[in-house]
Write an enzyme that holds these catalytic residues in place. Structure first.
Site, PDB file in Angstrom:
ATOM      1  CB  CYS A   1     -31.247 -56.142  -5.748  1.00  0.00           C
ATOM      2  SG  CYS A   1     -29.598 -56.430  -5.059  1.00  0.00           S
TER       3      CYS A   1
ATOM      4  N   GLY B   1     -27.743 -59.314  -4.957  1.00  0.00           N
ATOM      5  CA  GLY B   1     -27.843 -59.133  -3.508  1.00  0.00           C
ATOM      6  C   GLY B   1     -26.616 -58.529  -2.880  1.00  0.00           C
ATOM      7  CD1 TRP B   2     -23.546 -57.303  -5.969  1.00  0.00           C
ATOM      8  CD2 TRP B   2     -22.383 -59.157  -5.506  1.00  0.00           C
ATOM      9  NE1 TRP B   2     -23.097 -57.815  -7.149  1.00  0.00           N
ATOM     10  CE2 TRP B   2     -22.380 -58.947  -6.905  1.00  0.00           C
ATOM     11  CE3 TRP B   2     -21.696 -60.256  -4.990  1.00  0.00           C
ATOM     12  CZ2 TRP B   2     -21.716 -59.814  -7.791  1.00  0.00           C
ATOM     13  CZ3 TRP B   2     -21.046 -61.106  -5.874  1.00  0.00           C
ATOM     14  CH2 TRP B   2     -21.058 -60.888  -7.249  1.00  0.00           C
ATOM     15  CG  ASP B   3     -24.187 -53.426  -6.117  1.00  0.00           C
ATOM     16  OD1 ASP B   3     -23.191 -52.883  -5.632  1.00  0.00           O
ATOM     17  OD2 ASP B   3     -24.130 -54.180  -7.106  1.00  0.00           O
ATOM     18  NE  ARG B   4     -30.570 -53.095  -7.493  1.00  0.00           N
ATOM     19  CZ  ARG B   4     -31.135 -53.541  -8.616  1.00  0.00           C
ATOM     20  NH1 ARG B   4     -32.223 -52.941  -9.078  1.00  0.00           N
ATOM     21  NH2 ARG B   4     -30.630 -54.574  -9.262  1.00  0.00           N
TER      22      ARG B   4
ATOM     23  NE  ARG C   1     -21.299 -52.529  -7.927  1.00  0.00           N
ATOM     24  CZ  ARG C   1     -21.154 -53.614  -8.664  1.00  0.00           C
ATOM     25  NH1 ARG C   1     -20.165 -53.677  -9.562  1.00  0.00           N
ATOM     26  NH2 ARG C   1     -21.970 -54.638  -8.554  1.00  0.00           N
TER      27      ARG C   1
END
Length: 570
Positions: A332, A335-338, A384
């Site tokens: 994404c 590179g640390w959520d989706r 989050r």
């Protein structure tokens, strides 16, 4: 930045752990992991003894089924939010009971020194230095993750980039370095610099045999404060990535998952607003996937979050099941959520099929994917949670939507299930089947017809069993041949796990076939997660009293009784 040091580690399958008495302890490990995760973001330069234990446990779980090497990342010298010990899976192992040794099933032929050089050279090519990193080995193919391509801002001034991108909150930034996009010197130097760093990125991709690049960004370029701070392969002006199969599969960012939480964790009916100004990346995939997957991709903007996630997962599974040896990159923006969402779903889906991490139990694969795919790769869970962007919770709660065999990566044979209830069969003559004989077919993609040719083959032998025999296309086998197959099937039960967990009920109601093992495995993982999550983070209802959706989840939490928790559900 520092240099990468790779150390080959010959690792075999660890000794088998007795299941008795350990399930509760393993579940408590997950409770402790989620609790720590909810309080802190992993930073390679700030490691406590508790984090060291998580790292050690993760390596042990990888060692059960793989031989691997370690890309050392001490103090975050390579990447600040990548693991200190980055696992490079070299060989998939299978335990041979007869020889009592591990045998190699698939092996990725990569020279460690060459990989070391490519990683060192390519890390500047991508946002936050989050280079292309292989994380799953499946059928000899590397499934990789990364961030998107770095823009001019990061390439010319990492400190200034971090300040701009994070809104001035990044702990690594000092005073911002001003870099103006319309500066002629910067513009003229772009092409040469991009040729160099993106060239190294491309060499790494090719060395890992990656062909498919799935970009989850809903933007062509990420804009922050009016500046283009990141780019993407799909808009590279020089077409440097033209030799790869680029798939633009826009997927909502973590902000969208606040809507998921505010709807009492209900994804059904939740549709992303594609008309927002910053959304400018359309879904773009090769035409061949319209035929192969029977999905009407033109309707993607009308899909709710469930259907969109399901279809994207089907696409990823289709890519890694291609006949060639091509690997896959998913990314994404940072590179640390989706990215961990789909990496984790891929790992769990393939595990449920028994094709990766085959020796791990549900609690073990859950620990591995939370610890490695999410925590050690820098997901900012505390941030989050504070914003209600519960993409992490969504990932594991979503497992209930992929239990079907249509998400299986394994191309299953057609099976015919035979249930005998006090029937006497005679090998010497062909007789018809009585009403006490039940025959059920199961096939990936749906049922099929069964003719008398398939069943007119049994003779007087006492039987009280549930057997499965594969059916193949073409002429029907002779009675003797199929009988032999059935006798062989009787020696190899369809699933020990199914029979052990459901034997009592099946004996009473003649339930055959049993629930698919894939469904059982994924439901077990989800239940363990829900119980651990409820006793640590908890669910926050947006209404004065818990809705029906949350009440339903609480009922499932109750199955995890006995877990010690740090705090109750809020």
């Amino acid at each position: 930045g520092g240099h990468v040091r790779l150390q080959a580690t010959a690792v075999g399958r660890g000794s088998a752990m007795a299941a008795s008495g350990l399930s509760l302890r393993k579940s408590e490990e997950i409770v402790d992991l989620i609790y720590l995760f909810s309080k802190t973001q992993y930073r390679a330069k700030e490691v406590t003894p508790q984090v060291e234990e998580i790292e050690r446990r993760t390596l042990d779980l990888f060692s059960r089924d793989y031989k691997y090497s370690i890309i050392h990342n001490p103090n975050g010298e390579v990447c600040g939010h990548y693991p200190r010990q980055i696992v490079f899976l070299e060989q998939e192992l299978e335990y041979d009971r007869s020889s009592k040794k591990n045998t190699t099933i698939f092996s990725g032929a990569v020279q460690i020194s060459k990989l070391q050089d490519l990683v060192n050279r390519s890390k500047l090519a991508r946002c936050r230095g989050r280079f292309v990193c292989p994380v799953i080995l499946y059928n000899g193919k590397h499934i990789c993750r990364s961030s998107t391509l770095a823009g001019w801002g990061e390439l010319y001034g990492r400190t200034g980039y971090n300040y701009i991108f994070s809104g001035g909150t990044d702990d690594t930034c000092a005073e911002p370095e001003e870099v103006l996009e319309d500066d002629n010197g910067v513009r003229n130097g772009d092409s040469q610099l991009f040729d160099k760093v993106r060239g190294h990125d491309i060499k790494l991709l090719r060395y890992l045999s990656v062909r498919y690049i799935c970009d989850l960004m809903v933007e062509n370029k990420k804009v922050k404060f009016g500046l283009n701070v990141t780019s993407s392969e799909k808009v590279d002006k020089a077409q440097r990535y033209a030799d790869f199969t680029l798939l633009s599969v826009p997927y909502p960012g973590c902000e969208f998952f606040k809507d998921y939480k505010d709807r009492d964790y209900t994804a059904e009916g939740l549709v992303f607003n594609w008309n927002q100004d910053y959304v400018d990346a359309p879904l773009t995939i090769p035409p061949c996937f319209n035929q192969n997957l029977s999905i009407d991709w033109s309707q993607y903007q009308s899909w709710d979050l469930v259907e969109q996630t399901q279809n994207y997962l089907k696409l990823l599974l289709h890519l890694i099941n291609s006949d060639d040896e091509s690997g896959l990159l998913v990314h994404c923006i940072s590179g640390w959520d989706r990215t961990p969402l789909f990496v984790s779903l891929l790992r769990l889906s393939l595990w449920a099929d028994g094709v990766v991490h085959s020796s791990l139990e549900p609690a073990e694969i859950l620990f591995l994917t939370i610890a490695y795919d999410w925590f050690l790769f820098g997901h900012m869970l505390p941030d989050r949670l504070s914003k209600g962007e519960e993409i992490f919770f969504f990932c594991f709660n979503f497992l209930k939507h992929i239990v079907s065999e249509k998400f299986s990566a394994v191309k299953k044979q057609r099976f015919v299930y035979f249930y005998f209830s006090g029937i006497t069969l005679d090998r010497g003559s062909v007789s018809s089947l009585s009403s006490e004989f039940s025959l059920i077919t199961e096939e990936l993609g749906g049922p099929s017809s069964v003719t008398s040719d398939n069943t007119d083959l049994f003779m007087n032998q006492p039987a009280q069993a549930c057997w499965a025999a594969p059916m193949r296309k073409g002429p029907s086998p002779s009675p003797q041949i199929l009988w032999n197959r059935l006798e062989e099937s009787a020696l190899h039960p369809l699933s020990e796990a199914r029979s052990s967990s459901s034997s009592s009920s099946n004996q009473s109601d003649h339930g055959c076939p049993l629930p698919p093992e894939r469904q059982t495995r994924l439901e077990s993982v989800r239940e363990i997660f829900l119980a651990a999550y409820s006793s640590t983070v908890g669910l926050k209802s947006s209404t004065p009293s818990p809705s029906a959706a949350i009440s339903g989840l609480l009922e499932q939490f109750a199955r995890g009784v006995g877990l010690r928790g740090h705090n109750a559900i809020v």
